[in-house]
Design a protein around this motif. Sequence first.
Motif, PDB file in Angstrom:
ATOM      1  N   ASP A  74      52.825  26.069  29.516  1.00 18.40           N
ATOM      2  CA  ASP A  74      53.145  26.327  27.673  1.00 18.40           C
ATOM      3  C   ASP A  74      52.058  25.981  27.457  1.00 18.40           C
ATOM      4  O   ASP A  74      52.172  24.110  28.059  1.00 18.40           O
ATOM      5  CB  ASP A  74      54.855  25.954  27.976  1.00 18.40           C
ATOM      6  CG  ASP A  74      54.971  25.326  25.894  1.00 18.40           C
ATOM      7  OD1 ASP A  74      53.734  25.559  25.710  1.00 18.40           O
ATOM      8  OD2 ASP A  74      55.454  25.518  25.460  1.00 18.40           O
ATOM      9  N   THR A  75      51.195  25.747  26.634  1.00 12.95           N
ATOM     10  CA  THR A  75      50.238  24.815  26.414  1.00 12.95           C
ATOM     11  C   THR A  75      50.143  23.280  25.720  1.00 12.95           C
ATOM     12  O   THR A  75      49.108  22.891  25.660  1.00 12.95           O
ATOM     13  CB  THR A  75      48.505  25.487  25.410  1.00 12.95           C
ATOM     14  OG1 THR A  75      49.729  26.363  24.873  1.00 12.95           O
ATOM     15  CG2 THR A  75      48.134  27.309  26.677  1.00 12.95           C
ATOM     16  N   ASN A  76      51.569  23.565  25.246  1.00 14.19           N
ATOM     17  CA  ASN A  76      52.341  21.999  23.701  1.00 14.19           C
ATOM     18  C   ASN A  76      52.787  21.119  24.784  1.00 14.19           C
ATOM     19  O   ASN A  76      52.685  20.462  24.674  1.00 14.19           O
ATOM     20  CB  ASN A  76      52.737  22.937  23.211  1.00 14.19           C
ATOM     21  CG  ASN A  76      52.049  23.958  21.820  1.00 14.19           C
ATOM     22  OD1 ASN A  76      50.880  23.814  21.822  1.00 14.19           O
ATOM     23  ND2 ASN A  76      52.781  24.680  21.756  1.00 14.19           N
ATOM     24  N   CYS A  77      53.005  21.901  26.870  1.00 14.97           N
ATOM     25  CA  CYS A  77      53.812  20.659  27.144  1.00 14.97           C
ATOM     26  C   CYS A  77      52.794  20.285  28.351  1.00 14.97           C
ATOM     27  O   CYS A  77      52.000  21.190  28.747  1.00 14.97           O
ATOM     28  CB  CYS A  77      55.172  21.833  27.997  1.00 14.97           C
ATOM     29  SG  CYS A  77      55.357  20.631  29.108  1.00 14.97           S
ATOM     30  N   THR A  78      52.850  18.792  28.960  1.00 15.01           N
ATOM     31  CA  THR A  78      52.037  18.598  29.185  1.00 15.01           C
ATOM     32  C   THR A  78      52.862  18.209  31.154  1.00 15.01           C
ATOM     33  O   THR A  78      51.890  17.784  31.501  1.00 15.01           O
ATOM     34  CB  THR A  78      51.344  16.943  28.903  1.00 15.01           C
ATOM     35  OG1 THR A  78      52.633  16.377  28.303  1.00 15.01           O
ATOM     36  CG2 THR A  78      50.485  17.626  28.180  1.00 15.01           C
ATOM     37  N   CYS A 105      59.868  19.566  29.440  1.00 14.64           N
ATOM     38  CA  CYS A 105      60.259  20.314  28.428  1.00 14.64           C
ATOM     39  C   CYS A 105      61.391  21.443  29.082  1.00 14.64           C
ATOM     40  O   CYS A 105      61.465  22.327  28.199  1.00 14.64           O
ATOM     41  CB  CYS A 105      59.493  21.382  27.808  1.00 14.64           C
ATOM     42  SG  CYS A 105      58.481  22.953  28.824  1.00 14.64           S
TER      43      CYS A 105
END
Length: 500
Positions: free
Chosen positions: A297-301, A321
């Motif tokens: 997920d590109t929004n999760c680090t 996430c």
Amino acid sequence: MICPKRTSELLDLHLAPFKDKDPAWEIGVSKIAGRGVVATRSLKRGEIIFRDSPLLIGLAAHEEDSLNACSVCLKMLPDTRFMCRQGCGLPVCSLCAKKKQHKSDCDLFKSWGPNEPDVANSVIIRLLCVARAINLSKEQRDLIYCLQANLDNNHRTEVRNAAKCFKNFPTDKKLIEIMNRTVAVLRTNGFDKTTDRTNDNQEFNYRALYPLFGVVNHDCIPNAYYTFEEKTNNMIVRAAVDIPEGFEVTTTYTKLFTGNIARHLFLKMKKSFTCKCSRCSDPTEKGAFISGLYCRDTNCTGLVVPEITGLPHPNWNCLVCKQKSTHAQMMKSQDFASGAINAKVNSNSLRTLVQYLNEKSDSFIPSSNYVVIDAKMSVLQRLQQGREDCSEELAHNTRLRYSRDITQLMDKLGLGDSLLRTHLEELLRREEERRAKRLADEAEKQRKLAELQAKAAEADKLLEVLQKEQSEQSEQAEPAGTADPGTAPAAPPVATAELA
């Protein structure tokens, strides 16, 4: 399970030259698997636990190896006229040709009739370590049978292939069984040229069986490590950490910087068991994240780690996430990263590889991932041989940075003393000394420069004072010594007597 008491009796006979009045070990029932080596007293980090000598040893003689090494002393020979002149098919030096060991080997192989006795054959030379079991004493052969052997459909292949290289290879079932069993024991517990292993122990160039060490069980975070005496090939096993009395002594059968899944597969396929140590039971590997990858997920680090299922293709979970990913999905990410980094590793430019690891790789793979660690190990190895196209400053900073990175990872895993740690700490010490010396030299230059500048300033001030004094003296001397050119000189005084 083979009786620990009988194993201990046979090991005592084998290790008689190393007899210790207060041995630090004993053979006991293991919580890991069957028997194991147990500490009989509390052992301090770095303390010698035991010494072991090879029951069998010989040349590894893989196809890619050079075959011109003596089969007795194992030393390299000139690349011509190194085969035994008695026709046994073994390489031997002139000194060892007269020794009892070679006579025994020579008589055995001559009786079997090598097809081409004057040509070095890797199959024949490799078989020697196994064939030497035939001439062992009864107690020594019993010791071989006391060791664990994984008997699969392939363990007889070596002897079958070797039989084709002789005219009169034995058909006696007892001799064949001894050799087949020895092959199985060597494959399970022996050494077979470990120079390609990056585990926590010393590399080893030969094929050998160390019987006491063969009883030591595996742990992915071992509490012991070994080295070899160069002249005798005897093994020395030391405590990597403090080991309490009654705790089992462990070693590692795998590479240290390999993730849970790869280690699981190796141990299952090569050693026929499933490891359940604390590291294998922790998806984060004690916070080291050797297998860790970035979340899809590109929004999760967050980092994604494999589930502990014992399966070769488990699902993966993001620790932030909680998103699940399939093994196939995560392997695409891993394969992409591995391909990108390995392409740089295999390039001719060390500087390019270092810059890639420092500036770009972290954008698509965590710095703790095993492929990054392997690349850093490769860099350190290449720097040990020379700077290549790296500047002195880049080489120095890289040694410091990568040594610290790997040492910190070892600390997270809970690894104690080892040859690798010793090497990295020595590298760090040397580089820090160089940095300290360079800083000291620079500070000394700055100090001397400051002294020169201070002296120059003092000289300038003194010169200014002198110039000022000279100027004042010149101004004072000008009125007294200078006459007005328009004034006539005064007449001399007239004497009074003359006027009278």
